[in-house]
Structures are given as structure tokens and as C-alpha cells.
Design a protein around this motif. Structure first.
Motif, PDB file in Angstrom:
ATOM      1  N   TRP A  26       0.764  -1.211   0.093  1.00  0.00           N
ATOM      2  CA  TRP A  26      -0.041   0.011  -0.028  1.00  0.00           C
ATOM      3  C   TRP A  26       0.838   1.428  -0.120  1.00  0.00           C
ATOM      4  N   PRO A  27       0.455   2.299  -0.626  1.00  0.00           N
ATOM      5  CA  PRO A  27       1.298   3.603  -0.906  1.00  0.00           C
ATOM      6  C   PRO A  27       1.088   4.234   0.565  1.00  0.00           C
ATOM      7  N   PRO A  28       1.979   5.280   0.523  1.00  0.00           N
ATOM      8  CA  PRO A  28       2.013   5.980   1.841  1.00  0.00           C
ATOM      9  C   PRO A  28       0.636   6.812   2.142  1.00  0.00           C
ATOM     10  N   ASP A  29       0.295   6.911   3.395  1.00  0.00           N
ATOM     11  CA  ASP A  29      -0.947   7.340   3.752  1.00  0.00           C
ATOM     12  C   ASP A  29      -2.307   7.004   3.132  1.00  0.00           C
ATOM     13  N   ALA A  30      -2.491   5.754   2.649  1.00  0.00           N
ATOM     14  CA  ALA A  30      -3.597   5.372   1.849  1.00  0.00           C
ATOM     15  C   ALA A  30      -4.754   5.019   2.853  1.00  0.00           C
ATOM     16  N   ILE A  31      -5.963   5.346   2.629  1.00  0.00           N
ATOM     17  CA  ILE A  31      -7.165   4.934   3.497  1.00  0.00           C
ATOM     18  C   ILE A  31      -8.014   4.244   2.718  1.00  0.00           C
ATOM     19  N   VAL A  32      -8.641   3.065   3.166  1.00  0.00           N
ATOM     20  CA  VAL A  32      -9.459   2.192   2.564  1.00  0.00           C
ATOM     21  C   VAL A  32     -10.554   2.610   3.619  1.00  0.00           C
ATOM     22  N   GLU A  33     -11.632   2.975   3.101  1.00  0.00           N
ATOM     23  CA  GLU A  33     -12.862   3.000   3.693  1.00  0.00           C
ATOM     24  C   GLU A  33     -13.473   1.696   4.169  1.00  0.00           C
ATOM     25  N   SER A  34     -14.551   1.550   4.979  1.00  0.00           N
ATOM     26  CA  SER A  34     -15.374   0.571   5.260  1.00  0.00           C
ATOM     27  C   SER A  34     -15.470  -0.420   4.184  1.00  0.00           C
ATOM     28  N   HIS A  35     -15.153  -1.691   4.320  1.00  0.00           N
ATOM     29  CA  HIS A  35     -15.636  -2.591   3.370  1.00  0.00           C
ATOM     30  C   HIS A  35     -15.600  -4.227   3.876  1.00  0.00           C
ATOM     31  N   THR A  36     -16.018  -5.217   2.987  1.00  0.00           N
ATOM     32  CA  THR A  36     -15.893  -6.420   3.363  1.00  0.00           C
ATOM     33  C   THR A  36     -15.033  -7.420   2.286  1.00  0.00           C
ATOM     34  N   HIS A  37     -14.655  -8.404   2.434  1.00  0.00           N
ATOM     35  CA  HIS A  37     -14.117  -9.330   1.110  1.00  0.00           C
ATOM     36  C   HIS A  37     -14.962 -10.828   1.531  1.00  0.00           C
ATOM     37  N   PRO A  38     -15.180 -11.334   0.175  1.00  0.00           N
ATOM     38  CA  PRO A  38     -15.905 -12.370  -0.011  1.00  0.00           C
ATOM     39  C   PRO A  38     -14.926 -13.624   0.490  1.00  0.00           C
ATOM     40  N   PHE A  39     -14.047 -13.434   1.353  1.00  0.00           N
ATOM     41  CA  PHE A  39     -12.953 -14.493   1.780  1.00  0.00           C
ATOM     42  C   PHE A  39     -12.434 -14.255   3.219  1.00  0.00           C
ATOM     43  N   ALA A  40     -12.026 -15.266   3.773  1.00  0.00           N
ATOM     44  CA  ALA A  40     -11.234 -15.170   5.162  1.00  0.00           C
ATOM     45  C   ALA A  40     -10.093 -14.939   4.977  1.00  0.00           C
ATOM     46  N   VAL A  41      -9.368 -14.044   6.134  1.00  0.00           N
ATOM     47  CA  VAL A  41      -8.164 -13.449   5.618  1.00  0.00           C
ATOM     48  C   VAL A  41      -7.191 -13.618   7.160  1.00  0.00           C
ATOM     49  N   LYS A  42      -5.794 -14.234   6.872  1.00  0.00           N
ATOM     50  CA  LYS A  42      -4.872 -14.262   7.644  1.00  0.00           C
ATOM     51  C   LYS A  42      -3.677 -13.495   7.251  1.00  0.00           C
ATOM     52  N   ALA A  43      -3.384 -12.517   7.888  1.00  0.00           N
ATOM     53  CA  ALA A  43      -2.123 -11.679   7.359  1.00  0.00           C
ATOM     54  C   ALA A  43      -0.928 -11.231   8.409  1.00  0.00           C
ATOM     55  N   ARG A  44       0.044 -10.885   8.036  1.00  0.00           N
ATOM     56  CA  ARG A  44       0.996 -10.726   8.656  1.00  0.00           C
ATOM     57  C   ARG A  44       1.770  -9.304   8.325  1.00  0.00           C
ATOM     58  N   VAL A  45       1.974  -8.354   8.892  1.00  0.00           N
ATOM     59  CA  VAL A  45       2.736  -7.117   8.454  1.00  0.00           C
ATOM     60  C   VAL A  45       4.136  -7.318   8.324  1.00  0.00           C
ATOM     61  N   VAL A  46       4.863  -6.776   7.336  1.00  0.00           N
ATOM     62  CA  VAL A  46       6.257  -7.188   7.164  1.00  0.00           C
ATOM     63  C   VAL A  46       6.970  -5.841   6.854  1.00  0.00           C
ATOM     64  N   ARG A  47       6.029  -4.804   6.463  1.00  0.00           N
ATOM     65  CA  ARG A  47       6.923  -3.295   6.388  1.00  0.00           C
ATOM     66  C   ARG A  47       5.930  -2.457   6.671  1.00  0.00           C
ATOM     67  N   GLY A  48       6.390  -1.104   7.316  1.00  0.00           N
ATOM     68  CA  GLY A  48       5.638  -0.201   7.524  1.00  0.00           C
ATOM     69  C   GLY A  48       4.659  -0.293   8.790  1.00  0.00           C
ATOM     70  N   GLU A  49       3.587   0.630   8.641  1.00  0.00           N
ATOM     71  CA  GLU A  49       2.558   0.288   9.628  1.00  0.00           C
ATOM     72  C   GLU A  49       1.177   0.649   9.084  1.00  0.00           C
ATOM     73  N   MET A  50       0.262   0.020   9.875  1.00  0.00           N
ATOM     74  CA  MET A  50      -1.193   0.316   9.233  1.00  0.00           C
ATOM     75  C   MET A  50      -2.173   0.255  10.852  1.00  0.00           C
ATOM     76  N   TRP A  51      -3.231   0.849  10.392  1.00  0.00           N
ATOM     77  CA  TRP A  51      -4.178   0.761  11.493  1.00  0.00           C
ATOM     78  C   TRP A  51      -5.493   0.123  11.005  1.00  0.00           C
TER      79      TRP A  51
END
Length: 92
Positions: A26-51
Motif C-alpha cells: 500500500w502507498p503512503p497514507d492510503a485510506i481504505v474505507e469500510s468494506h468486506t471481502h468474500p474470503f477469510a484473511v490471515k495476514a502478517r505485516v512485514v513493512r511499514g505500519e497500518m491501523w
């Protein structure tokens, strides 16, 4: 688990029943508004930071932190000033 590499993450995720594993950037300061996905997710942050906001709770995630989301779980994302990357396993 700090030394986990992508291949190990991928192997573990596939063994747990996830069927797709990739890296998202993801690029700097990107914002992704409320949404859903049609799949379950397991993720691990490897660079930068997110909220990650799920319901009333917001988590600040940095490299080495992991998160999960259920299929169709409403959430929002915000990325730090340096952007971010994470490995994500999806269960379609």
C-alpha cells in the motif's frame, strides 16, 4: 516467529486450509474505507505500519504483527507515512 519468511508463511497458511497467499503493498497514507471481502484473511505485516478498524476497535499494526478477518467482516484500513506491505492468506 520474527524470522518467518514468505515461503514459510505460505506453507503454514496452505496447511491451515487457505488457498491463496500473496503480498499486498500500500502507498503512503492510503485510506481504505469500510468494506468486506468474500474470503477469510490471515495476514502478517512485514513493512511499514497500518491501523485496522473492526467494529469499535482500532489496532495499530507494525512489522511482525498478525491479524485475521472472517469472511464478510466489515473493516477499514489506514496506512502510515511510509506505506505498508503485508503477506495475506485468503480462504476463498
Amino acid at each position: 516467529m520474527a524470522d518467518l519468511d514468505f515461503k514459510t508463511f505460505e506453507g503454514q497458511a496452505l496447511a491451515e486450509g487457505f488457498d491463496e497467499v500473496l503480498e499486498r503493498t500500500w502507498p503512503p497514507d492510503a485510506i481504505v474505507e469500510s468494506h468486506t471481502h468474500p474470503f477469510a484473511v490471515k495476514a502478517r505485516v512485514v513493512r511499514g505500519e497500518m491501523w485496522l478498524t473492526v467494529g469499535p476497535d482500532t489496532r495499530h499494526l507494525q512489522p511482525g504483527d498478525e491479524f485475521t478477518l472472517a469472511r464478510d467482516e466489515l473493516h477499514a484500513e489506514r496506512y502510515g507515512s511510509a506505506g505498508a506491505s503485508y503477506w495475506v492468506a485468503r480462504r476463498n
